[in-house]
Design a protein around this motif. Structure first.
Motif, PDB file in Angstrom:
ATOM      1  N   LEU A 193      15.326  12.035   1.041  1.00 27.33           N
ATOM      2  CA  LEU A 193      15.277  11.062   2.136  1.00 27.33           C
ATOM      3  C   LEU A 193      14.653  11.644   3.414  1.00 27.33           C
ATOM      4  N   PRO A 194      15.071  12.842   3.867  1.00 26.19           N
ATOM      5  CA  PRO A 194      14.398  13.413   5.044  1.00 26.19           C
ATOM      6  C   PRO A 194      12.904  13.641   4.832  1.00 26.19           C
ATOM      7  N   GLU A 195      12.507  14.011   3.604  1.00 30.98           N
ATOM      8  CA  GLU A 195      11.084  14.237   3.353  1.00 30.98           C
ATOM      9  C   GLU A 195      10.290  12.936   3.436  1.00 30.98           C
ATOM     10  N   ILE A 196      10.864  11.830   2.957  1.00 33.23           N
ATOM     11  CA  ILE A 196      10.189  10.539   3.081  1.00 33.23           C
ATOM     12  C   ILE A 196      10.016  10.183   4.553  1.00 33.23           C
ATOM     13  N   SER A 197      11.078  10.386   5.328  1.00 37.53           N
ATOM     14  CA  SER A 197      11.029  10.123   6.769  1.00 37.53           C
ATOM     15  C   SER A 197       9.989  11.011   7.450  1.00 37.53           C
ATOM     16  N   GLN A 198       9.969  12.282   7.049  1.00 33.83           N
ATOM     17  CA  GLN A 198       9.026  13.230   7.651  1.00 33.83           C
ATOM     18  C   GLN A 198       7.589  12.895   7.277  1.00 33.83           C
ATOM     19  N   LEU A 199       7.372  12.495   6.031  1.00 35.61           N
ATOM     20  CA  LEU A 199       6.025  12.131   5.573  1.00 35.61           C
ATOM     21  C   LEU A 199       5.447  11.022   6.455  1.00 35.61           C
ATOM     22  N   VAL A 218      -1.715  17.769   5.586  1.00 31.94           N
ATOM     23  CA  VAL A 218      -1.190  18.860   4.759  1.00 31.94           C
ATOM     24  C   VAL A 218       0.328  18.750   4.663  1.00 31.94           C
ATOM     25  N   GLU A 219       0.982  18.485   5.800  1.00 31.30           N
ATOM     26  CA  GLU A 219       2.432  18.329   5.804  1.00 31.30           C
ATOM     27  C   GLU A 219       2.864  17.135   4.951  1.00 31.30           C
ATOM     28  N   ALA A 220       2.065  16.074   4.965  1.00 32.37           N
ATOM     29  CA  ALA A 220       2.379  14.913   4.127  1.00 32.37           C
ATOM     30  C   ALA A 220       2.329  15.297   2.650  1.00 32.37           C
ATOM     31  N   ALA A 221       1.341  16.102   2.286  1.00 31.29           N
ATOM     32  CA  ALA A 221       1.255  16.595   0.906  1.00 31.29           C
ATOM     33  C   ALA A 221       2.470  17.448   0.570  1.00 31.29           C
ATOM     34  N   ILE A 222       2.933  18.228   1.547  1.00 34.61           N
ATOM     35  CA  ILE A 222       4.136  19.038   1.359  1.00 34.61           C
ATOM     36  C   ILE A 222       5.328  18.135   1.046  1.00 34.61           C
ATOM     37  N   SER A 223       5.447  17.029   1.784  1.00 37.54           N
ATOM     38  CA  SER A 223       6.552  16.098   1.550  1.00 37.54           C
ATOM     39  C   SER A 223       6.446  15.443   0.173  1.00 37.54           C
ATOM     40  N   VAL A 224       5.216  15.088  -0.236  1.00 38.57           N
ATOM     41  CA  VAL A 224       5.018  14.495  -1.558  1.00 38.57           C
ATOM     42  C   VAL A 224       5.459  15.482  -2.646  1.00 38.57           C
ATOM     43  N   GLY A 225       5.078  16.743  -2.490  1.00 37.32           N
ATOM     44  CA  GLY A 225       5.497  17.766  -3.447  1.00 37.32           C
ATOM     45  C   GLY A 225       7.005  17.916  -3.495  1.00 37.32           C
ATOM     46  N   ALA A 226       7.648  17.859  -2.315  1.00 35.14           N
ATOM     47  CA  ALA A 226       9.102  17.992  -2.246  1.00 35.14           C
ATOM     48  C   ALA A 226       9.798  16.820  -2.917  1.00 35.14           C
ATOM     49  N   ILE A 227       9.329  15.615  -2.615  1.00 27.68           N
ATOM     50  CA  ILE A 227       9.951  14.418  -3.190  1.00 27.68           C
ATOM     51  C   ILE A 227       9.818  14.423  -4.714  1.00 27.68           C
ATOM     52  N   ALA A 228       8.630  14.769  -5.205  1.00 23.46           N
ATOM     53  CA  ALA A 228       8.420  14.826  -6.658  1.00 23.46           C
ATOM     54  C   ALA A 228       9.344  15.851  -7.306  1.00 23.46           C
ATOM     55  N   ALA A 229       9.518  16.990  -6.647  1.00 23.22           N
ATOM     56  CA  ALA A 229      10.350  18.054  -7.215  1.00 23.22           C
ATOM     57  C   ALA A 229      11.814  17.653  -7.307  1.00 23.22           C
ATOM     58  N   THR A 230      12.285  16.799  -6.386  1.00 19.63           N
ATOM     59  CA  THR A 230      13.695  16.393  -6.435  1.00 19.63           C
ATOM     60  C   THR A 230      14.001  15.616  -7.712  1.00 19.63           C
ATOM     61  N   TYR A 231      13.041  14.841  -8.205  1.00 23.40           N
ATOM     62  CA  TYR A 231      13.261  14.077  -9.431  1.00 23.40           C
ATOM     63  C   TYR A 231      13.252  14.990 -10.657  1.00 23.40           C
ATOM     64  N   ILE A 232      12.543  16.105 -10.563  1.00 26.95           N
ATOM     65  CA  ILE A 232      12.521  17.062 -11.670  1.00 26.95           C
ATOM     66  C   ILE A 232      13.766  17.930 -11.641  1.00 26.95           C
ATOM     67  N   ALA A 251      -3.887  20.566  -1.602  1.00 31.63           N
ATOM     68  CA  ALA A 251      -3.353  20.770  -2.950  1.00 31.63           C
ATOM     69  C   ALA A 251      -2.459  22.004  -3.009  1.00 31.63           C
ATOM     70  N   ALA A 252      -2.873  23.079  -2.348  1.00 31.56           N
ATOM     71  CA  ALA A 252      -2.105  24.325  -2.384  1.00 31.56           C
ATOM     72  C   ALA A 252      -0.729  24.151  -1.762  1.00 31.56           C
ATOM     73  N   TYR A 253      -0.678  23.473  -0.634  1.00 30.51           N
ATOM     74  CA  TYR A 253       0.610  23.280   0.035  1.00 30.51           C
ATOM     75  C   TYR A 253       1.504  22.311  -0.737  1.00 30.51           C
ATOM     76  N   LEU A 254       0.914  21.342  -1.412  1.00 35.80           N
ATOM     77  CA  LEU A 254       1.708  20.457  -2.276  1.00 35.80           C
ATOM     78  C   LEU A 254       2.357  21.271  -3.392  1.00 35.80           C
ATOM     79  N   ILE A 255       1.576  22.151  -4.015  1.00 38.81           N
ATOM     80  CA  ILE A 255       2.105  23.001  -5.086  1.00 38.81           C
ATOM     81  C   ILE A 255       3.215  23.903  -4.563  1.00 38.81           C
ATOM     82  N   ALA A 256       3.012  24.479  -3.381  1.00 38.48           N
ATOM     83  CA  ALA A 256       4.001  25.385  -2.812  1.00 38.48           C
ATOM     84  C   ALA A 256       5.328  24.683  -2.568  1.00 38.48           C
ATOM     85  N   ARG A 257       5.257  23.487  -1.980  1.00 36.83           N
ATOM     86  CA  ARG A 257       6.486  22.770  -1.677  1.00 36.83           C
ATOM     87  C   ARG A 257       7.171  22.280  -2.945  1.00 36.83           C
TER      88      ARG A 257
END
Length: 391
Positions: free
Chosen positions: A141-147, A251-265, A303-309
């Motif tokens: 939820l915070p990542e969606i808000s931050q995105l 870039v930060e938005a990509a970070i949030s997308v990576g974080a949100i996706a990871a929560t489901y995994i 892409a790199a920051y999405l992978i990192a997050r």
């Protein structure tokens, strides 16, 4: 785990983080403001290091104090101090600008001393048998808000209101918003007194071999992240690629997308695979550092920051629950504060060193991060192998 299955106080705490997440854009706006007003990446890193030096001794003391009084008071103090620091940034103009910036950074860093109280709150409010699943919501939820917030604010301060004057006004507005977040904490969160922290199942805290491993990993990952802080990314995007704050927020938005996706995994991975998940996360973060070291174009930066997050959040619930399993609730704030002080000590000179490396070559800090994350992965893989042999 469904949202309504989470205890009410835990939900309110997660919503608090959802509300304040967009304000974290100040972590980028401040160095951007300093770039615009003539500071170099080396000077910014040196200033940040000096501020860290002045604030570090108080960290452990804070934890001892909040073992005895309501933790919520500390959370209120964080927001109040950060609100003051934002307003001081807004007053950084003319001859007094360096003084206001320094005082704002110092007060903000003092607020950071209280950050272990967030972890102590989580240790108390989140049921132990569902902690990984709750952390998925805590991140999501915070990542969606931050995105959303970062993209909107990044566009405003990157392309519309993009002068030093507009940044100063923005800092003051963010500072005043803290009044509302303080009210939320006082109105909707429990006091978190000492009595609420005492667990029915008592156990003594011991620095065993497993906790020593945690200390080693804390050292390695702290050094890894601190070698490539926000100023390094901002320096590369703005000063090397010639882009704006908005692109940094993409870039930060990509970070949030990576974080949100990871929560489901992560919520589908069982606790028995804890060390594999953490090691895999660190390997993915290492890939980020490798890509960034190779002077990538903007699309690869994203892409790199999405992978990192993604890797970071894949590992996070398992790493945090592992630490929590070693800490009794009644001592959560003091032990977590001691860990925070340990991390601060390890990363003491990191901002200055990161600034120095970036001044030599903008992507050189990422090479240092790569080395430390690879070392973290190897340590975890080796420990996981030993556990398997013992079973």
């Amino acid at each position: 785990m469904r949202w309504r299955e989470i205890p009410v106080d835990a939900r309110r705490y997660i919503l608090y983080h959802t509300i304040i997440s967009p304000l974290l854009i100040t972590w980028y706006m401040l160095p951007m403001y300093m770039f615009m007003t003539g500071y170099s990446v080396l000077e910014i890193g040196a200033i940040f290091t000096l501020v860290h030096v002045l604030s570090i001794p108080a960290t452990y003391i804070v934890g001892k104090i909040f073992d005895k009084i309501a933790i919520r008071h500390g959370l209120v103090l964080i927001d109040a101090l950060e609100g003051v620091s934002y307003i001081l940034y807004g007053l950084a103009y003319g001859p007094i600008a360096p003084l206001m910036l320094f005082l704002g950074l110092l007060i903000g860093d003092i607020a950071g001393i209280f950050y272990p109280l967030y972890q102590a709150t989580e240790r108390i409010l989140y049921p132990e048998n569902k902690i990984e699943e709750i952390f998925a919501w805590h991140i999501r939820l915070p990542e969606i808000s931050q995105l959303i917030g970062f993209l909107v604010l990044g566009y405003i301060f990157g392309h519309v209101l993009n002068t030093p004057y507009h940044y100063r006004v923005g800092f003051v507005v963010f500072g005043l918003v803290s009044i509302l977040t303080v009210f939320y904490l006082l109105r909707f969160l429990p006091r978190l007194n000492v009595e609420e922290r005492i667990s029915a199942e008592k156990f003594e805290f011991k620095v065993d071999n497993e906790f020593r491993l945690i200390l080693v990993l804390e050292a390695l990952t702290t050094l890894a992240w601190s070698m490539a802080p926000e100023i390094v990314l901002l320096n590369y995007v703005v000063n090397v690629l010639g882009l704006t704050l908005f692109e940094a927020m993409v870039v930060e938005a990509a970070i949030s997308v990576g974080a949100i996706a990871a929560t489901y995994i992560s919520e589908k991975i069982g606790s028995k695979h804890r060390f594999k998940a953490i090691a895999l996360g660190y390997i993915l973060i290492s890939l980020w550092a490798l890509i960034m070291y190779m002077n990538p174009p903007f699309i690869l930066v994203v892409a790199a920051y999405l992978i990192a997050r993604f890797g970071d959040i894949l590992a996070f619930p398992f790493y945090r629950s592992w630490i929590f399993s070693k800490i009794p609730k009644e001592k959560a704030s003091s032990i977590l504060s001691a860990l925070s002080s340990y991390r601060r000590l390890i990363a003491l000179a990191s901002p200055a060193l990161a600034g120095l490396l970036a001044s030599i070559r903008p992507t050189l800090p990422y090479l240092a991060s790569l080395m430390f994350f690879l070392a973290s992965s190897l340590v975890l893989i080796e420990y996981g192998s030993k556990l398997k042999e013992m079973q």
